[in-house]
Design a protein around this motif. Structure first.
Motif, PDB file in Angstrom:
ATOM      1  N   PRO B 100       0.819  -1.226   0.000  1.00 34.13           N
ATOM      2  CA  PRO B 100       0.000   0.000   0.000  1.00 34.13           C
ATOM      3  C   PRO B 100       0.848   1.270   0.000  1.00 34.13           C
ATOM      4  O   PRO B 100       0.605   2.181  -0.801  1.00 34.13           O
ATOM      5  CB  PRO B 100      -0.828  -0.132   1.282  1.00 34.13           C
ATOM      6  CG  PRO B 100      -0.955  -1.613   1.480  1.00 34.13           C
ATOM      7  CD  PRO B 100       0.387  -2.169   1.050  1.00 34.13           C
ATOM      8  N   LEU B 101       1.866   1.328   0.836  1.00 34.91           N
ATOM      9  CA  LEU B 101       2.678   2.546   0.856  1.00 34.91           C
ATOM     10  C   LEU B 101       3.513   2.669  -0.411  1.00 34.91           C
ATOM     11  O   LEU B 101       3.549   3.720  -1.046  1.00 34.91           O
ATOM     12  CB  LEU B 101       3.590   2.596   2.079  1.00 34.91           C
ATOM     13  CG  LEU B 101       4.383   3.923   2.137  1.00 34.91           C
ATOM     14  CD1 LEU B 101       4.406   4.505   3.546  1.00 34.91           C
ATOM     15  CD2 LEU B 101       5.801   3.787   1.607  1.00 34.91           C
ATOM     16  N   MET B 102       4.175   1.581  -0.802  1.00 36.32           N
ATOM     17  CA  MET B 102       5.078   1.668  -1.952  1.00 36.32           C
ATOM     18  C   MET B 102       4.345   2.062  -3.231  1.00 36.32           C
ATOM     19  O   MET B 102       4.935   2.662  -4.120  1.00 36.32           O
ATOM     20  CB  MET B 102       5.797   0.336  -2.184  1.00 36.32           C
ATOM     21  CG  MET B 102       6.809  -0.013  -1.119  1.00 36.32           C
ATOM     22  SD  MET B 102       7.979  -1.298  -1.651  1.00 36.32           S
ATOM     23  CE  MET B 102       6.900  -2.566  -2.237  1.00 36.32           C
ATOM     24  N   THR B 103       3.067   1.687  -3.327  1.00 38.33           N
ATOM     25  CA  THR B 103       2.323   2.029  -4.540  1.00 38.33           C
ATOM     26  C   THR B 103       1.602   3.362  -4.393  1.00 38.33           C
ATOM     27  O   THR B 103       0.839   3.750  -5.276  1.00 38.33           O
ATOM     28  CB  THR B 103       1.284   0.946  -4.881  1.00 38.33           C
ATOM     29  OG1 THR B 103       0.338   0.851  -3.805  1.00 38.33           O
ATOM     30  CG2 THR B 103       1.935  -0.411  -5.114  1.00 38.33           C
ATOM     31  N   GLY B 104       1.842   4.050  -3.297  1.00 38.20           N
ATOM     32  CA  GLY B 104       1.182   5.335  -3.103  1.00 38.20           C
ATOM     33  C   GLY B 104      -0.319   5.203  -2.917  1.00 38.20           C
ATOM     34  O   GLY B 104      -1.075   6.081  -3.323  1.00 38.20           O
ATOM     35  N   GLY B 105      -0.725   4.108  -2.303  1.00 43.43           N
ATOM     36  CA  GLY B 105      -2.148   3.944  -1.995  1.00 43.43           C
ATOM     37  C   GLY B 105      -2.971   3.363  -3.130  1.00 43.43           C
ATOM     38  O   GLY B 105      -4.204   3.445  -3.106  1.00 43.43           O
ATOM     39  N   GLN B 106      -2.315   2.744  -4.116  1.00 42.02           N
ATOM     40  CA  GLN B 106      -3.076   2.178  -5.241  1.00 42.02           C
ATOM     41  C   GLN B 106      -3.776   0.868  -4.904  1.00 42.02           C
ATOM     42  O   GLN B 106      -4.585   0.382  -5.685  1.00 42.02           O
ATOM     43  CB  GLN B 106      -2.155   1.922  -6.439  1.00 42.02           C
ATOM     44  CG  GLN B 106      -1.608   3.178  -7.087  1.00 42.02           C
ATOM     45  CD  GLN B 106      -0.754   2.839  -8.314  1.00 42.02           C
ATOM     46  OE1 GLN B 106      -1.216   2.217  -9.259  1.00 42.02           O
ATOM     47  NE2 GLN B 106       0.491   3.258  -8.288  1.00 42.02           N
ATOM     48  N   CYS B 107      -3.415   0.268  -3.774  1.00 40.75           N
ATOM     49  CA  CYS B 107      -3.954  -1.071  -3.522  1.00 40.75           C
ATOM     50  C   CYS B 107      -4.113  -1.330  -2.034  1.00 40.75           C
ATOM     51  O   CYS B 107      -3.610  -0.583  -1.195  1.00 40.75           O
ATOM     52  CB  CYS B 107      -3.024  -2.129  -4.121  1.00 40.75           C
ATOM     53  SG  CYS B 107      -1.384  -2.137  -3.372  1.00 40.75           S
TER      54      CYS B 107
END
Lengths: 323, 321
Positions: B100-107
């Protein structure tokens, strides 16, 4: 021989090539911190594979992952902004080069742990198909990953449960500095055979061949076939990582690199187009990337107060670290 | 009043969530025959598409679940042995937790990791007897350790509904607990409960040790008034609930079935002393540093936190200050 859309394929390899060259300039200028793992020389693999996938299909990439993300259709401007750590980036500046993701175009992330993404993609494709979606996936990994147990476990799960995942091995000859022959007992295709998976070797420097091999595999998978492996033989033209631009590591003979560079996927595909078409694509790519650099550098840096944003999807807030 | 066992509470939670939400499915080793006696009856009720027996490929099926969660499913993985969490620590921490963090909240990655039978199961020796809940609290993965059948039900339900990864430790020492349960309901994550009110000292007990703490509190009732606080969730911890208790009692003892160094007991004590002045130095009863549970029953017991140690710690803490 050319496929159904040689221009599009050329545009993709050219875009990746120039994207990486512009990104290296930004590394040198200090705008991209931490450096990158350039995809230079391997463009034909990502471009060929993704050209044979549908928009809704899923992919995962690697630490050398810019090509995969771009070829699947991510916006180069937002990708470059991500590399520059801006809030306008694909991951809002939280992922960077090794974790770029764009779920909107089916990129479930570049993954910086070698061999880790295969099982993740297998689960994602399985879950989507269970819901009735006609989805297949392609997971990219390097030759170094074929010695990772987790990837081999993923081969087994995908084959056992007949999950339509294309395992794309980008064999560029070296795992960082370790040559394939120093690391791989048996063969890469032999690993697929052990799990009953078909394996096809392809010239990764020829985008059309990669596309054709992938299209055939994808057609078999959509018709109900299980997973397959493609070993794309390719070569990394540049460093493992841009730190090698400052620290020379002696592991590839210069004549080997020079010879490999003669088989350039951008030139191979470009030579298939009329000169004026090629020039028009080149100009369009330049304009796209100039705009992308401007967009990336204009994007605001994230506010440090937001450093823990997105840590939890549930909305949980973490304690901060101060006294 | 119906009596419910801890294991059946877990079974009920799985069945209720699978009924409520089509996206919930189970995977693990030997779960179709319910070798751990938790998934009992679920194959018949929900079919093989939702109760998946996996090969012995813990790393791959843990990441398979991560991928399924990224695609909208809510997997629940059963692990037969707590030590398997060491094997899949990378998959949970470096992928499921970080996405979640690494994708900037995308998943979101809503996976539940259920360990029925964590901690010592007498005679199972070194490689089957760990209780690594502190590791997950350390890395910031939601970690619950239910002590009672009602909490086993309620916390597992909340874990499955949570949009983040959650590890559910069901201590072997609590699996035989039975309770009169009238109302089964979700228990909110991150909320502790005072199991026994008291005035002189707060004892924080984790998992099955809640029952030991209650027994010790009863034994000491003539001498000292012990408040027993069950955090239920170790991460995120109910600091407000605990600080409220310690603010009243002014004394703190923690009993924790994990290794001493960098264990959850150390974190609990550190956080309390940062915030509340205590009347006496706090104490903790834990496994030893670097504990490996030896096989022979007497040795196994010697390494686990015991009631005698807890009694002594309470008495010392109440004598000080």
């Amino acid at each position: 021989m050319t496929g159904p859309d040689p221009v599009r394929l050329y545009r993709t390899v050219r875009l990746i090539r120039r994207f990486e060259e512009r990104a290296i300039e930004l590394v040198d200028a200090g705008e991209i911190v931490g450096g990158i793992h350039p995809y230079l020389g391997q463009e034909g693999v990502a471009a060929g594979v993704c050209a044979a996938l549908a928009a809704g299909d899923l992919v995962t990439g690697t630490h050398r992952g810019h090509g995969h993300v771009l070829a699947k259709g991510a916006d180069p401007a937002r990708m470059l902004a991500e590399l520059c750590g801006r809030v306008t980036g694909l991951n809002r500046g939280r992922g960077g080069s090794m974790h770029a993701a764009d779920f909107g175009v089916g990129v479930l992330g570049a993954n910086a742990i070698v061999g880790a993404a295969g099982a993740i993609l297998t689960g994602a494709v399985w879950a989507r198909r269970r819901r009735g979606d006609d989805v297949v996936g392609a997971t990219f990994f390097g030759d170094g990953a074929v010695n990772e147990g987790m990837l081999l476990e993923a081969f087994n799960l995908a084959a056992l449960w007949r999950v339509p995942v294309l395992f794309v091995c980008e064999n560029n000859g070296y795992a960082t500095t370790m040559p394939v022959e120093g690391a791989v007992a048996g063969t890469i295709a032999g690993r697929a055979a052990a799990f009953g998976m078909p394996a096809t070797a392809v010239d990764g420097q020829d985008p059309e061949q990669v596309r054709a091999v992938t299209a055939a595999a994808v057609a078999r998978m959509r018709a109900g076939g299980g997973p397959e492996l493609v070993e794309a033989r390719t070569y990394r033209f540049d460093a493992h990582h841009t730190f090698e631009h400052r620290v020379r590591l002696d592991y590839r003979p210069p004549e080997e690199v020079a010879a490999a560079r003669l088989r350039d996927p951008v030139l191979i595909q470009g030579d298939r187009l009329p000169a004026e078409v090629r020039a028009a694509v080149d100009a369009e790519v330049e304009a796209t990337l100039t705009a992308a650099v401007d967009f990336a550098l204009a994007g605001p840096a994230p506010d440090p107060a937001t450093a823990l944003d997105h840590l939890y999807a549930s909305g949980l807030t973490a304690r901060t670290g101060g006294g | 009043m119906p009596r419910l066992s801890y294991r059946r509470a877990l079974t009920r939670a799985l069945a209720d969530e699978m009924t409520r939400d089509e996206s919930v499915f189970l995977l693990g080793e030997d779960i179709r025959v319910a070798a751990a006696n938790v998934t009992t009856g679920l194959l018949k009720k929900f079919g093989p598409d939702r109760v998946l027996d996996t090969p012995l490929s813990e790393q791959a099926f843990t990441s398979f679940a991560t991928g399924a969660a990224l695609a909208g499913a809510r997997p629940v993985i059963e692990f037969q042995i707590p030590s398997l969490l060491f094997l899949v620590f990378e998959q949970i921490v470096n992928h499921a937790h970080k996405f979640p963090l690494m994708t900037g909240g995308q998943c979101a990655v809503p996976v539940t990791y259920l360990v029925p039978g964590s901690g010592s199961r007498t005679g199972w020796a070194g490689q089957h007897s760990d209780h690594p809940y502190g590791l997950f609290a350390h890395v910031g993965v939601t970690t619950v350790v239910p002590a009672t059948p009602a909490d086993a039900y309620g916390l597992l339900v909340s874990a499955i509904r949570c949009d983040d990864p959650v590890v559910v430790f069901a201590p072997a020492g609590a699996l035989d607990a039975r309770a009169d349960v009238t109302d089964l309901a979700p228990v909110p994550l991150g909320r502790g409960v005072v199991r026994r009110p008291g005035a002189d000292v707060t004892v924080v007990a984790v998992g099955h040790l809640v029952h030991d703490a209650l027994a010790v509190a009863e034994e000491l009732a003539g001498q000292v008034s012990v408040e027993v606080f069950d955090p239920r969730t170790l991460y995120p911890f109910d600091w407000d609930g605990l600080l409220d208790s310690v603010s009243r009692t002014g004394r703190l003892v923690v009993v924790d079935d994990s290794n001493r160094s960098c264990g959850i007991a150390g974190e609990i004590i550190a956080t309390v002393v940062e915030r509340v002045p205590l009347a006496a130095p706090p104490r903790r009863v834990t496994r030893p540093d670097g504990a490996v549970l030896p096989f022979a029953p007497a040795l196994d017991r010697a390494v686990q936190p015991g009631r005698d140690q807890l009694t002594a710690a309470i008495q010392l803490t109440c004598k000080d200050g």
